[in-house]
Design a protein around this motif. Structure first.
Motif, PDB file in Angstrom:
ATOM      1  N   ALA A 100       0.820  -1.212   0.000  1.00 59.03           N
ATOM      2  CA  ALA A 100       0.000   0.000   0.000  1.00 59.03           C
ATOM      3  C   ALA A 100       0.853   1.262   0.000  1.00 59.03           C
ATOM      4  N   SER A 101       2.015   1.198   0.639  1.00 58.71           N
ATOM      5  CA  SER A 101       2.939   2.336   0.671  1.00 58.71           C
ATOM      6  C   SER A 101       4.361   1.798   0.780  1.00 58.71           C
ATOM      7  N   ILE A 102       5.319   2.688   0.552  1.00 53.89           N
ATOM      8  CA  ILE A 102       6.730   2.287   0.669  1.00 53.89           C
ATOM      9  C   ILE A 102       7.032   1.870   2.101  1.00 53.89           C
ATOM     10  N   GLN A 103       6.520   2.624   3.077  1.00 54.56           N
ATOM     11  CA  GLN A 103       6.761   2.303   4.492  1.00 54.56           C
ATOM     12  C   GLN A 103       6.199   0.929   4.844  1.00 54.56           C
ATOM     13  N   GLN A 104       4.998   0.619   4.345  1.00 57.41           N
ATOM     14  CA  GLN A 104       4.394  -0.681   4.634  1.00 57.41           C
ATOM     15  C   GLN A 104       5.184  -1.800   3.955  1.00 57.41           C
ATOM     16  N   GLY A 105       5.679  -1.527   2.754  1.00 57.70           N
ATOM     17  CA  GLY A 105       6.491  -2.525   2.060  1.00 57.70           C
ATOM     18  C   GLY A 105       7.768  -2.828   2.809  1.00 57.70           C
ATOM     19  N   LEU A 106       8.447  -1.783   3.315  1.00 57.94           N
ATOM     20  CA  LEU A 106       9.681  -1.977   4.088  1.00 57.94           C
ATOM     21  C   LEU A 106       9.391  -2.707   5.395  1.00 57.94           C
ATOM     22  N   HIS A 107       8.267  -2.367   6.037  1.00 59.35           N
ATOM     23  CA  HIS A 107       7.888  -3.053   7.282  1.00 59.35           C
ATOM     24  C   HIS A 107       7.657  -4.542   7.023  1.00 59.35           C
ATOM     25  N   GLY A 108       7.059  -4.861   5.873  1.00 61.61           N
ATOM     26  CA  GLY A 108       6.825  -6.261   5.528  1.00 61.61           C
ATOM     27  C   GLY A 108       8.100  -7.045   5.310  1.00 61.61           C
ATOM     28  N   LEU A 109       9.154  -6.366   4.860  1.00 62.03           N
ATOM     29  CA  LEU A 109      10.442  -7.038   4.663  1.00 62.03           C
ATOM     30  C   LEU A 109      11.192  -7.194   5.984  1.00 62.03           C
ATOM     31  N   VAL A 110      11.138  -6.181   6.819  1.00 66.86           N
ATOM     32  CA  VAL A 110      11.866  -6.232   8.098  1.00 66.86           C
ATOM     33  C   VAL A 110      11.205  -7.214   9.063  1.00 66.86           C
ATOM     34  N   TYR A 111       9.882  -7.339   8.979  1.00 64.51           N
ATOM     35  CA  TYR A 111       9.147  -8.280   9.851  1.00 64.51           C
ATOM     36  C   TYR A 111       8.393  -9.271   8.963  1.00 64.51           C
ATOM     37  N   ASP A 112       9.147 -10.141   8.303  1.00 64.44           N
ATOM     38  CA  ASP A 112       8.568 -11.081   7.337  1.00 64.44           C
ATOM     39  C   ASP A 112       8.233 -12.401   8.034  1.00 64.44           C
ATOM     40  N   ASN A 113       6.975 -12.852   7.876  1.00 64.21           N
ATOM     41  CA  ASN A 113       6.585 -14.146   8.456  1.00 64.21           C
ATOM     42  C   ASN A 113       5.997 -15.088   7.405  1.00 64.21           C
ATOM     43  N   LYS A 114       6.285 -14.810   6.128  1.00 67.41           N
ATOM     44  CA  LYS A 114       5.776 -15.667   5.053  1.00 67.41           C
ATOM     45  C   LYS A 114       6.892 -16.442   4.346  1.00 67.41           C
ATOM     46  N   THR A 115       8.142 -16.024   4.526  1.00 69.00           N
ATOM     47  CA  THR A 115       9.254 -16.715   3.868  1.00 69.00           C
ATOM     48  C   THR A 115       9.631 -17.989   4.614  1.00 69.00           C
ATOM     49  N   GLU A 116       9.551 -17.950   5.936  1.00 68.06           N
ATOM     50  CA  GLU A 116       9.810 -19.132   6.761  1.00 68.06           C
ATOM     51  C   GLU A 116       8.667 -19.244   7.777  1.00 68.06           C
ATOM     52  N   SER A 117       7.881 -20.298   7.668  1.00 70.34           N
ATOM     53  CA  SER A 117       6.708 -20.467   8.535  1.00 70.34           C
ATOM     54  C   SER A 117       7.111 -20.541  10.001  1.00 70.34           C
ATOM     55  N   VAL A 118       6.212 -20.107  10.856  1.00 67.20           N
ATOM     56  CA  VAL A 118       6.353 -20.048  12.317  1.00 67.20           C
ATOM     57  C   VAL A 118       7.608 -19.292  12.767  1.00 67.20           C
ATOM     58  N   ARG A 119       8.151 -18.449  11.862  1.00 67.42           N
ATOM     59  CA  ARG A 119       9.294 -17.602  12.219  1.00 67.42           C
ATOM     60  C   ARG A 119       9.092 -16.223  11.601  1.00 67.42           C
ATOM     61  N   THR A 120       9.537 -15.204  12.300  1.00 66.32           N
ATOM     62  CA  THR A 120       9.575 -13.847  11.735  1.00 66.32           C
ATOM     63  C   THR A 120      11.041 -13.501  11.502  1.00 66.32           C
ATOM     64  N   ILE A 121      11.379 -13.219  10.262  1.00 62.39           N
ATOM     65  CA  ILE A 121      12.775 -12.928   9.919  1.00 62.39           C
ATOM     66  C   ILE A 121      12.860 -11.551   9.262  1.00 62.39           C
ATOM     67  N   ASN A 122      14.063 -10.978   9.315  1.00 59.33           N
ATOM     68  CA  ASN A 122      14.346  -9.691   8.666  1.00 59.33           C
ATOM     69  C   ASN A 122      14.991  -9.979   7.312  1.00 59.33           C
ATOM     70  N   ILE A 123      14.242  -9.782   6.235  1.00 58.44           N
ATOM     71  CA  ILE A 123      14.741 -10.089   4.893  1.00 58.44           C
ATOM     72  C   ILE A 123      15.935  -9.214   4.539  1.00 58.44           C
ATOM     73  N   LEU A 124      15.907  -7.936   4.958  1.00 59.70           N
ATOM     74  CA  LEU A 124      17.009  -7.025   4.640  1.00 59.70           C
ATOM     75  C   LEU A 124      18.294  -7.424   5.359  1.00 59.70           C
ATOM     76  N   GLU A 125      18.163  -8.107   6.484  1.00 62.79           N
ATOM     77  CA  GLU A 125      19.350  -8.619   7.179  1.00 62.79           C
ATOM     78  C   GLU A 125      19.841  -9.910   6.545  1.00 62.79           C
ATOM     79  N   ARG A 126      18.926 -10.787   6.220  1.00 62.67           N
ATOM     80  CA  ARG A 126      19.279 -12.138   5.781  1.00 62.67           C
ATOM     81  C   ARG A 126      19.745 -12.195   4.328  1.00 62.67           C
ATOM     82  N   MET A 127      19.135 -11.394   3.470  1.00 63.40           N
ATOM     83  CA  MET A 127      19.388 -11.511   2.031  1.00 63.40           C
ATOM     84  C   MET A 127      19.836 -10.176   1.440  1.00 63.40           C
TER      85      MET A 127
END
Length: 711
Positions: A100-127
């Motif tokens: 919906a917005s750039i801020q929401q997109g960045l929040h979704g990457l920093v607090y991602d819970n769809k790439t690894e189930s039952v875990r919340t990971i930071n995509i910008l840190e990991r990849m």
């Protein structure tokens, strides 16, 4: 006499004007490094470089379009064409675009819970996905949405980077040889050996396709930095260019630290033999460390970067230099003794610092790489699943011999070996002279008429190509780092005045005029031969039309989108799940980005669906990761691509201590499994399986089972 004095006055004024004009011309020549009439070749060379870069971009874009008919296939087919990890990286670009917005997109990457189930990971840190973030933001703010689809903005950016890549190779060769014809030859070799120099047209989002253009720019900047007699302003600007390109290279590829470690090793070797200015080498070490640490900060202090060997090695070299201040003084034996101690000191310090950092931070992110290297180079056999997974992949095997026959068709390999031999001989002589010091000056003066002084920029590119050549020979996937530089090095040697001067002096035929005639003649003849040999093949490639065709995967993606909830969790192979995330947005249990110990262990557990395990064990494992659907692939269950011992099911059997299927030897301590292979037995619909798993989708390639939710 008044008339005579007037004559003297006019004579004096005319002489003064002439001297001032000469001083201005000298000033211009001295500060620009070029005479006014030499600007024309630079202009022509620059135009040729830009033209070749743009032509390369159009060429690979056309090949991509012709191979897939990309402009006419459906969106899901376009996304499926981004195979394995390419699809995973592109999914984050798509996620940012759809937010919906750039801020929401960045929040979704920093607090991602769809790439690894039952875990919340930071995509910008990991990849390394900052390039996707930047590109998505650029697409959102530019007024191009009505004219250009997001996928085209993405792929055209990557194809545009190929122009940067070719121009950087061109400039490096030009800087080394002094003629833009050398750059033209390097670019032509890169294009005509495309199969072995790049794979951008069919693996577009791969991290190396982002990183290698910046690496080529960095090499060009280092080559210019190592030239002698640079003005302070030129040196500072070049250092800035080296830093920016190093930073961008590090930001865009997770394997940056290993490539730069090889580069640091090249600098270390040359510095030990006094073939590079120590001050410039020190700056390059500092730039590598600072660039990597800046990336570390942007990646939320990624542990794999902090524990990298590069940081430990560069720090060790700088410390060892401080301890051994008189390293480059004394005779031959004295210098050799100091050099051996210096190497041992750097090696010990590197291991100690690296061990200390990993111990303090409890780092295990890259242990699979060292297990793989240990097994690959024969330091003991291993049953480690992760190491064997790499060892059995062709991309991580030795460079195939047919690579050299392809490179020889355009004369590239022959010229490269010839130039490499001559430059290596020159490097050995120069290194011996530098180590010998004043005692051997008279001897070397006698040798001077048969040898050439190896310039620092040429010395760096020599060691660079040797070390990256060794890497490519041992690991096929890394050949693209070598073959592109091979084009630069071979073209430089063929157009180098110093190389032809050395050859002609050895056969007592040297004259300056003859050297220039041979240099330009051989280059032009080589270009004509390449054109004659490769032009028909290029035209055939451009006229060959194909179309993307993978109906089974398309059917699977459509079924998932239509018949499962948005929150559904899927398990399966790493490669397929990357496509599931991109095409459907569903949650995954595992994925192909393998640089995390927990993910590697999770993947090994998920892959028990292809092992000899009981249905109860498999169900328990899958449910522990929140799995709701599992996708089984016949291409893995009944794999024939690899030989016995390297099939995925064999690797799992060995890791589980079970005897492998089929005829052949087994290690004596392996035992038969108590259960049949899960992926085969589940298709029989036996009660012990149907109580836990219900088949909900099936086609010729895939079988999808829904896990029963027990109370």
């Amino acid at each position: 006499n008044p008339s005579n004095s007037q004559k003297y006055r006019h004579f004096f004024l005319s002489e003064l004007c002439v001297s001032q004009l000469q001083s201005k011309i000298f000033f211009f020549k001295d500060h620009t490094g070029r005479k006014p009439w030499n600007i024309l070749p630079i202009t022509i060379g620059g135009i040729v470089a830009i033209s070749l870069g743009l032509l390369t971009s159009v060429y690979v874009a056309t090949l991509h379009e012709n191979d897939l008919w990309f402009s006419n296939i459906k969106e899901v087919e376009r996304e499926i064409s981004f195979r394995t990890e390419c699809g995973l990286y592109y999914s984050y670009y798509k996620q940012m675009i759809q937010a919906a917005s750039i801020q929401q997109g960045l929040h979704g990457l920093v607090y991602d819970n769809k790439t690894e189930s039952v875990r919340t990971i930071n995509i910008l840190e990991r990849m390394n996905v900052y390039q996707e973030v930047f590109l998505s933001i650029l697409y959102r703010i530019l007024p191009i949405q009505q004219y250009l689809e997001p996928v085209y903005f993405y792929i055209y950016t990557l194809f545009g980077l190929q122009a940067v890549y070719v121009i950087a190779l061109y400039v490096t060769s030009w800087l080394l040889s002094g003629t833009w014809l050398s750059g033209l030859l390097a670019a032509c070799w890169y294009i005509t050996n495309r199969i072995d120099t790049t794979r951008v047209e069919f693996t577009i989002p791969l991290r190396e396709n982002w990183a290698l253009p910046f690496f080529a720019v960095q090499i060009a900047a280092i080559t210019y930095l190592l030239r002698t007699h640079l003005q302070p302003v030129q040196e500072r600007l070049t250092l800035i260019a080296v830093f920016i390109s190093t930073f961008l290279f590090s930001l865009t590829w997770q394997f940056n630290q290993f490539m730069m470690l090889i580069q640091a090793l090249a600098l270390f070797i040359l510095d030990c033999f006094d073939m590079l200015p120590t001050a410039k080498v020190t700056w390059l070490y500092i730039i590598q460390i600072s660039g990597l640490l800046l990336v570390c900060v942007l990646q939320f202090f990624n542990s794999m970067i902090l524990g990298s060997l590069l940081i430990s090695f560069n720090a060790s070299v700088l410390i060892a230099r401080t301890i051994q201040k008189n390293l480059k003084k004394g005779g031959l034996l004295n210098r050799l003794g100091k050099l051996i101690l210096h190497v041992l000191l750097v090696l010990c310090l590197t291991l100690l610092i690296n061990k200390f950092i990993k111990k303090i931070l409890n780092l295990e992110s890259d242990e699979h790489i060292f297990k793989f290297l240990k097994a690959k180079f024969g330091f003991g056999a291993t049953r480690d699943f992760d190491a064997n997974l790499y060892l059995c992949e062709e991309a991580f095997g030795l460079l195939p011999l047919n690579t050299f026959s392809r490179l020889s068709d355009t004369l590239l390999f022959y010229v490269y070996v010839f130039v490499l031999f001559l430059m290596t001989v020159a490097a050995v002589i120069v290194a011996f002279r530098n180590l010998s010091g004043s005692n051997q000056v008279q001897f070397m003066e006698k040798m001077e008429e048969y040898t050439v002084t190896l310039k620092p920029d040429a010395a760096y590119n020599l060691i660079h190509t040797v070390l990256f050549g060794c890497l490519a020979l041992s690991t096929m996937r890394m050949k693209y780092l070598w073959t592109s530089h091979m084009c630069v090095f071979a073209s430089f040697g063929l157009c180098s005045t110093e190389v032809w001067k050395l050859i002609l002096k050895c056969i007592h035929l040297y004259t300056s005029q003859r050297t220039h005639v041979i240099k330009y003649s051989v280059t032009i003849i080589t270009l004509l031969y390449i054109s004659y040999k490769c032009w028909p093949g290029i035209m055939d490639e451009l006229s060959e039309l194909r179309e993307f065709y993978d109906p089974d995967t398309v059917e699977l993606m459509y079924w998932i989108k239509s018949n499962t909830p948005n929150t559904a969790v899927f398990a399966g192979s790493m490669q397929l799940l990357a496509g599931v995330k991109l095409c459907t947005g569903r949650t995954l249990t595992n994925h192909p980005h393998y640089e995390d110990k927990n993910l590697r262990e999770r993947t090994k557990q998920i892959y028990q669906i292809y092992a000899k395990r009981s249905p109860e064990d498999v169900y328990r494992i899958l449910r522990s990761f929140g799995t709701e659907y599992v996708i089984l692939e016949d291409s893995i269950c009944y794999e024939r691509r690899h030989s016995r011992g390297c099939r995925l099911r064999d690797l799992l059997d060995i890791a589980n201590g079970h005897i492998m299927d089929g005829l052949g030897e087994n290690e004596p301590d392996l035992k038969p499994s108590l259960y049949p292979r899960f992926c085969e037995e589940i298709k029989k619909n036996l009660p012990s399986y149907t109580i836990h798993f219900t088949r909900v989708f099936q086609n010729k390639t895939f079988h999808v089972y829904k896990l029963t939710k027990h109370k």
